[in-house]
Enzyme design. Structure first.
Site, mmCIF file in Angstrom:
data_model
loop_
_atom_site.group_PDB
_atom_site.id
_atom_site.type_symbol
_atom_site.label_atom_id
_atom_site.label_comp_id
_atom_site.label_asym_id
_atom_site.label_seq_id
_atom_site.Cartn_x
_atom_site.Cartn_y
_atom_site.Cartn_z
ATOM 1 N N GLU A 1 29.625 -3.670 8.783
ATOM 2 C CA GLU A 1 28.903 -2.417 8.832
ATOM 3 C C GLU A 1 28.269 -2.067 7.524
ATOM 4 O OE1 GLU A 1 32.526 -0.235 11.532
ATOM 5 O OE2 GLU A 1 31.369 1.055 9.994
ATOM 6 N N CYS B 1 34.647 4.696 8.297
ATOM 7 C CA CYS B 1 34.596 3.651 7.758
ATOM 8 C C CYS B 1 35.446 2.520 8.411
ATOM 9 C CB CYS B 1 35.216 3.776 6.365
ATOM 10 S SG CYS B 1 35.420 2.385 5.361
#
Ligand code: SF4
Length: 345
Positions: free
Chosen positions: A94, A336
């Site tokens: 990501e 996250c």
């Protein structure tokens, strides 16, 4: 799986050496890097001023890129977009783009998973797979820049992984980000965030000549709680970390930032705030307070705005510069590493 090296991730020396080895003038190496880092080509066929034989030779030895787009989602309430990339060996990672007025910041990942294992962080929950290459880190910036069609102005190493645990790839990425033949992003616009690997912090500061910004994921001002929240603290205690940072601050006069994820009932007490004031004063540090973004894998809750404001006001009253940073929204599983983790399930 034996993969070829990628062209993205090459530095000037490597590109020129490859050119010279193929009996091609060294300047062709520099031209290649222009196509990569200034024009963000998606195929070597676009590099029209490179001789055909040179392009063929590059294709024989290298793949162009290591990442492909998998998914992008806009985060509600914030000018942020989360991008999911796929590596050639089929793993997901990501990156986040944060847009604030003229500032376009990309938050990059440096590892697939993370060995530090902080219990409030999705990246620390999945299995650690491997380090990313410098090419895979730089490509996150390159592909996002290509997608949004404007220059990325800032880069923060705060995505999945501990950058200083993937040291050489992080250092090489920093070189490409700053170089005139690279992305030409000034060192003061780049921040590396670490959980506190003290020997590597020293090496990082020395090799980056103290120019790249340093941020410490503190999350607690006492060893007992920090041992739980940032398990690397058991190896490199707060005392050792602070002594290292004091030396860096004294010798280089450089600003250090603390990141502090506020978790109700865990690290939001007045005692913690007082401890944080003491540590921040020692280094004249700015503190970024981040509301805990609950992940499915832990029991930690998100703090209310009142808790955030109260904690901040304690810091402000003591003269500490403290800001509240919004996390990328929860609606698309933005904690996250969470988007990646979801895809794996
Ligand atoms: S917070 Fe940072 S260091 Fe801790 S597990 Fe997550 S990515 Fe790793």
């Amino acid at each position: 799986m034996d993969l070829k090296l990628t062209l993205y991730g090459l530095d000037l020396e490597e590109a020129e050496t490859f050119a010279k080895a193929g009996k091609v003038p060294a300047y062709r190496g520099r031209q290649l890097l222009e196509w990569l880092y200034k024009k963000h080509i998606a195929s070597l066929e676009e590099a029209v001023n490179l001789p055909r034989e040179f392009r063929d030779s590059l294709s024989a030895h290298y793949d162009l890129a290591g990442l492909s787009f998998d998914e992008a989602g806009r985060l509600t309430g914030l000018e942020s977009t989360k991008f999911l990339f796929k590596t050639r060996d089929g793993h997901l990672l990501e990156s986040v783009l944060i847009v604030q007025k003229d500032r376009k910041t990309v938050c990059v990942s440096t590892q697939l998973g993370c060995k530090i294992g902080c219990p409030f962080c999705a990246s620390g929950q999945g299995k650690f797979i491997r380090n990313l290459t410098a090419g895979e880190i730089i490509e996150q910036v390159v592909w996002i820049e290509k997608q949004i069609k404007v220059r990325v102005t800032n880069v923060v190493f705060m995505g999945m992984g501990e950058p200083l645990d993937n040291f050489e790839a992080t250092m090489k990425t920093l070189k490409i980000l700053q170089a005139v033949w690279g992305l030409e992003i000034g060192a003061r616009h780049i921040t590396v965030s670490t959980a506190g690997l003290t020997p590597k912090i020293v090496e990082f500061v020395s090799r980056s000549e103290g120019r790249v910004r340093l941020s410490i994921s503190l999350h607690s001002s006492n060893d007992e709680t920090r041992n739980e929240l940032v398990p690397i603290n058991r190896k490199y205690s707060l005392k050792e970390l602070m002594e290292t940072l004091k030396k860096i601050h004294r010798d280089l006069k450089r600003e250090i930032t603390f990141e502090y994820t506020l978790i109700p009932g865990v690290n939001d007490s007045n005692k913690e705030a007082a401890g944080l004031v003491r540590l921040a004063k020692t280094l004249d540090t700015k503190v970024n307070l981040i509301p805990c973004n609950p992940i499915r894998e832990s029991q930690f809750k998100s703090p209310t705005p009142e808790i955030m404001e109260h904690f901040r006001s304690v810091l402000l009253k003591q003269g500490i510069r403290a800001t509240i940073r919004q996390t990328a929204g929860r609606d698309i599983r933005a904690a996250c590493g969470q988007l990646r983790l979801d895809k794996l399930q």
